[in-house]
Design a protein around this motif. Sequence first.
Motif, PDB file in Angstrom:
ATOM      1  N   LEU A 122       0.815  -1.206   0.000  1.00 59.92           N
ATOM      2  CA  LEU A 122       0.000   0.000   0.000  1.00 59.92           C
ATOM      3  C   LEU A 122       0.855   1.267   0.000  1.00 59.92           C
ATOM      4  O   LEU A 122       0.547   2.239  -0.705  1.00 59.92           O
ATOM      5  CB  LEU A 122      -0.923   0.019   1.222  1.00 59.92           C
ATOM      6  CG  LEU A 122      -2.161  -0.881   1.201  1.00 59.92           C
ATOM      7  CD1 LEU A 122      -2.850  -0.865   2.554  1.00 59.92           C
ATOM      8  CD2 LEU A 122      -3.132  -0.451   0.107  1.00 59.92           C
ATOM      9  N   PHE A 123       1.928   1.244   0.786  1.00 60.88           N
ATOM     10  CA  PHE A 123       2.714   2.462   0.978  1.00 60.88           C
ATOM     11  C   PHE A 123       4.031   2.456   0.205  1.00 60.88           C
ATOM     12  O   PHE A 123       4.880   3.310   0.428  1.00 60.88           O
ATOM     13  CB  PHE A 123       2.968   2.679   2.467  1.00 60.88           C
ATOM     14  CG  PHE A 123       1.731   3.033   3.240  1.00 60.88           C
ATOM     15  CD1 PHE A 123       1.293   4.342   3.314  1.00 60.88           C
ATOM     16  CD2 PHE A 123       0.979   2.044   3.878  1.00 60.88           C
ATOM     17  CE1 PHE A 123       0.150   4.675   4.016  1.00 60.88           C
ATOM     18  CE2 PHE A 123      -0.168   2.367   4.584  1.00 60.88           C
ATOM     19  CZ  PHE A 123      -0.585   3.681   4.649  1.00 60.88           C
ATOM     20  N   ASN A 124       4.177   1.496  -0.692  1.00 60.64           N
ATOM     21  CA  ASN A 124       5.315   1.470  -1.618  1.00 60.64           C
ATOM     22  C   ASN A 124       6.660   1.482  -0.884  1.00 60.64           C
ATOM     23  O   ASN A 124       7.508   2.354  -1.096  1.00 60.64           O
ATOM     24  CB  ASN A 124       5.236   2.669  -2.582  1.00 60.64           C
ATOM     25  CG  ASN A 124       6.230   2.537  -3.737  1.00 60.64           C
ATOM     26  OD1 ASN A 124       6.624   1.427  -4.111  1.00 60.64           O
ATOM     27  ND2 ASN A 124       6.635   3.664  -4.299  1.00 60.64           N
ATOM     28  N   MET A 125       6.825   0.495  -0.006  1.00 60.83           N
ATOM     29  CA  MET A 125       8.077   0.381   0.727  1.00 60.83           C
ATOM     30  C   MET A 125       8.327  -1.084   1.062  1.00 60.83           C
ATOM     31  O   MET A 125       7.488  -1.946   0.782  1.00 60.83           O
ATOM     32  CB  MET A 125       8.029   1.206   2.010  1.00 60.83           C
ATOM     33  CG  MET A 125       6.967   0.781   3.003  1.00 60.83           C
ATOM     34  SD  MET A 125       7.049   1.681   4.579  1.00 60.83           S
ATOM     35  CE  MET A 125       7.003   3.374   4.031  1.00 60.83           C
ATOM     36  N   SER A 126       9.472  -1.369   1.644  1.00 60.06           N
ATOM     37  CA  SER A 126       9.782  -2.729   2.050  1.00 60.06           C
ATOM     38  C   SER A 126       9.049  -3.076   3.341  1.00 60.06           C
ATOM     39  O   SER A 126       8.658  -2.185   4.109  1.00 60.06           O
ATOM     40  CB  SER A 126      11.287  -2.897   2.266  1.00 60.06           C
ATOM     41  OG  SER A 126      11.718  -2.123   3.375  1.00 60.06           O
ATOM     42  N   LYS A 127       8.884  -4.365   3.589  1.00 64.67           N
ATOM     43  CA  LYS A 127       8.230  -4.805   4.817  1.00 64.67           C
ATOM     44  C   LYS A 127       9.053  -4.425   6.044  1.00 64.67           C
ATOM     45  O   LYS A 127       8.502  -4.047   7.081  1.00 64.67           O
ATOM     46  CB  LYS A 127       7.990  -6.317   4.769  1.00 64.67           C
ATOM     47  CG  LYS A 127       6.890  -6.721   3.809  1.00 64.67           C
ATOM     48  CD  LYS A 127       6.742  -8.227   3.723  1.00 64.67           C
ATOM     49  CE  LYS A 127       7.873  -8.848   2.932  1.00 64.67           C
ATOM     50  NZ  LYS A 127       7.667 -10.286   2.704  1.00 64.67           N
ATOM     51  N   SER A 128      10.358  -4.520   5.930  1.00 68.28           N
ATOM     52  CA  SER A 128      11.208  -4.172   7.068  1.00 68.28           C
ATOM     53  C   SER A 128      11.102  -2.683   7.400  1.00 68.28           C
ATOM     54  O   SER A 128      11.131  -2.293   8.573  1.00 68.28           O
ATOM     55  CB  SER A 128      12.660  -4.554   6.785  1.00 68.28           C
ATOM     56  OG  SER A 128      13.133  -3.911   5.611  1.00 68.28           O
ATOM     57  N   SER A 129      10.956  -1.836   6.378  1.00 62.47           N
ATOM     58  CA  SER A 129      10.784  -0.401   6.630  1.00 62.47           C
ATOM     59  C   SER A 129       9.455  -0.134   7.324  1.00 62.47           C
ATOM     60  O   SER A 129       9.379   0.675   8.261  1.00 62.47           O
ATOM     61  CB  SER A 129      10.849   0.384   5.322  1.00 62.47           C
ATOM     62  OG  SER A 129      12.145   0.319   4.758  1.00 62.47           O
ATOM     63  N   ALA A 130       8.407  -0.806   6.874  1.00 62.75           N
ATOM     64  CA  ALA A 130       7.096  -0.648   7.518  1.00 62.75           C
ATOM     65  C   ALA A 130       7.162  -1.081   8.979  1.00 62.75           C
ATOM     66  O   ALA A 130       6.574  -0.436   9.860  1.00 62.75           O
ATOM     67  CB  ALA A 130       6.044  -1.453   6.768  1.00 62.75           C
ATOM     68  N   TRP A 131       7.903  -2.149   9.232  1.00 61.38           N
ATOM     69  CA  TRP A 131       8.069  -2.654  10.595  1.00 61.38           C
ATOM     70  C   TRP A 131       8.779  -1.637  11.481  1.00 61.38           C
ATOM     71  O   TRP A 131       8.348  -1.360  12.594  1.00 61.38           O
ATOM     72  CB  TRP A 131       8.843  -3.959  10.530  1.00 61.38           C
ATOM     73  CG  TRP A 131       9.377  -4.455  11.832  1.00 61.38           C
ATOM     74  CD1 TRP A 131      10.678  -4.487  12.231  1.00 61.38           C
ATOM     75  CD2 TRP A 131       8.622  -5.031  12.906  1.00 61.38           C
ATOM     76  NE1 TRP A 131      10.782  -5.033  13.483  1.00 61.38           N
ATOM     77  CE2 TRP A 131       9.546  -5.371  13.923  1.00 61.38           C
ATOM     78  CE3 TRP A 131       7.271  -5.269  13.098  1.00 61.38           C
ATOM     79  CZ2 TRP A 131       9.140  -5.945  15.116  1.00 61.38           C
ATOM     80  CZ3 TRP A 131       6.870  -5.854  14.296  1.00 61.38           C
ATOM     81  CH2 TRP A 131       7.795  -6.180  15.283  1.00 61.38           C
ATOM     82  N   ARG A 132       9.856  -1.056  10.994  1.00 66.93           N
ATOM     83  CA  ARG A 132      10.611  -0.078  11.782  1.00 66.93           C
ATOM     84  C   ARG A 132       9.766   1.173  12.062  1.00 66.93           C
ATOM     85  O   ARG A 132       9.794   1.719  13.166  1.00 66.93           O
ATOM     86  CB  ARG A 132      11.902   0.310  11.052  1.00 66.93           C
ATOM     87  CG  ARG A 132      12.982  -0.757  11.085  1.00 66.93           C
ATOM     88  CD  ARG A 132      14.307  -0.190  10.604  1.00 66.93           C
ATOM     89  NE  ARG A 132      14.241   0.234   9.211  1.00 66.93           N
ATOM     90  CZ  ARG A 132      14.525  -0.551   8.180  1.00 66.93           C
ATOM     91  NH1 ARG A 132      14.898  -1.814   8.388  1.00 66.93           N
ATOM     92  NH2 ARG A 132      14.458  -0.094   6.956  1.00 66.93           N
ATOM     93  N   ILE A 133       9.013   1.610  11.070  1.00 66.34           N
ATOM     94  CA  ILE A 133       8.163   2.794  11.247  1.00 66.34           C
ATOM     95  C   ILE A 133       7.082   2.520  12.282  1.00 66.34           C
ATOM     96  O   ILE A 133       6.811   3.350  13.161  1.00 66.34           O
ATOM     97  CB  ILE A 133       7.552   3.218   9.899  1.00 66.34           C
ATOM     98  CG1 ILE A 133       8.634   3.815   8.992  1.00 66.34           C
ATOM     99  CG2 ILE A 133       6.406   4.207  10.108  1.00 66.34           C
ATOM    100  CD1 ILE A 133       8.181   4.041   7.569  1.00 66.34           C
ATOM    101  N   LEU A 134       6.472   1.356  12.203  1.00 64.41           N
ATOM    102  CA  LEU A 134       5.415   1.012  13.156  1.00 64.41           C
ATOM    103  C   LEU A 134       5.942   1.036  14.588  1.00 64.41           C
ATOM    104  O   LEU A 134       5.321   1.617  15.486  1.00 64.41           O
ATOM    105  CB  LEU A 134       4.837  -0.362  12.825  1.00 64.41           C
ATOM    106  CG  LEU A 134       3.770  -0.882  13.792  1.00 64.41           C
ATOM    107  CD1 LEU A 134       2.502  -0.053  13.682  1.00 64.41           C
ATOM    108  CD2 LEU A 134       3.470  -2.345  13.543  1.00 64.41           C
ATOM    109  N   ARG A 135       7.078   0.445  14.821  1.00 71.28           N
ATOM    110  CA  ARG A 135       7.659   0.427  16.156  1.00 71.28           C
ATOM    111  C   ARG A 135       7.936   1.845  16.659  1.00 71.28           C
ATOM    112  O   ARG A 135       7.667   2.171  17.818  1.00 71.28           O
ATOM    113  CB  ARG A 135       8.963  -0.389  16.156  1.00 71.28           C
ATOM    114  CG  ARG A 135       8.764  -1.879  16.024  1.00 71.28           C
ATOM    115  CD  ARG A 135      10.111  -2.587  15.984  1.00 71.28           C
ATOM    116  NE  ARG A 135      10.826  -2.418  17.240  1.00 71.28           N
ATOM    117  CZ  ARG A 135      10.781  -3.294  18.242  1.00 71.28           C
ATOM    118  NH1 ARG A 135      10.036  -4.379  18.142  1.00 71.28           N
ATOM    119  NH2 ARG A 135      11.474  -3.089  19.344  1.00 71.28           N
TER     120      ARG A 135
END
Length: 280
Positions: A122-135
């Motif tokens: 959805l947000f055009n990024m890697s899963k690891s980046s989404a994970w770091r942002i969420l934390r």
Amino acid sequence: MEDQFFELMCEKSSSESANTSGRTEEFLDSSANTVDISENEEERDKMTNFLQVIESYTDQEFRRNFRLNSSTARMLIDRYNTSSFYTNKEHGGLPKVGASKEIYILLSYMANTNTFREIANLFNMSKSSAWRILRRVVEWLLSIGHEYIQWPSASKVQDNMRKFKAMKNIPNFVGCIDCSHINIKAPVSNKHAYFKRKQFYSPQLQVVVDADKMFIDVFAGEPGSLHDSRILRRSSIYEKATDDVESKFPFNSFLLGDTAYGNSQGLISAFRENGFLTPA
């Protein structure tokens, strides 16, 4: 603030926030072990304009998709943008991730239980980046939770007592208390403690709400196998009711709980309906 959705992740004081932060980190780490965040799998095509889609939502569409008002989301974005948790520096030559995008990632995850693969697409990024942002955003929310989840002042206690009396004709109560189970995947360690009788894994969320259904105390993270009354005894609100009852429950006020709770200092439990109760 109209919506307190994000308050599920917050504690009432800085020290409680730190405790909850540790428990939140444990469950986030557990999720990381059950969600594949490798970048070698074939992915669906990523969206490049989802932020524009969000900005085009009407207020009704925004609330339907994110379970809170757009004005609340804008307030979160503005506060996060000026916090020490957010950085707008470029990382590894990649484009900057805006504060609004990071907040929307959190809201998508919380409101829709999206997987990290879905969020990444959805947000055009890697899963690891989404994970770091969420934390990072969760840690920020924990740091400000005590500003919104507050025990009522003496005047507010009286106001709650009047409202509850008008609604239910029960005098002197300042709030209602109950627990809820948050369905999670099995934690890596001590998972048996989080397995509840309804056959799923969960931590407990104990909440006290006032007459306006706003959170005034939150205690989160205890194992789902524990009984509600035991959760109460382990929570900070129990200590406050025991050690400082006049300050926390002035004017002979008290909390109202269901039959899972016993009567105690500052809390009255409902009568069990055993077929012999009179209206009185």
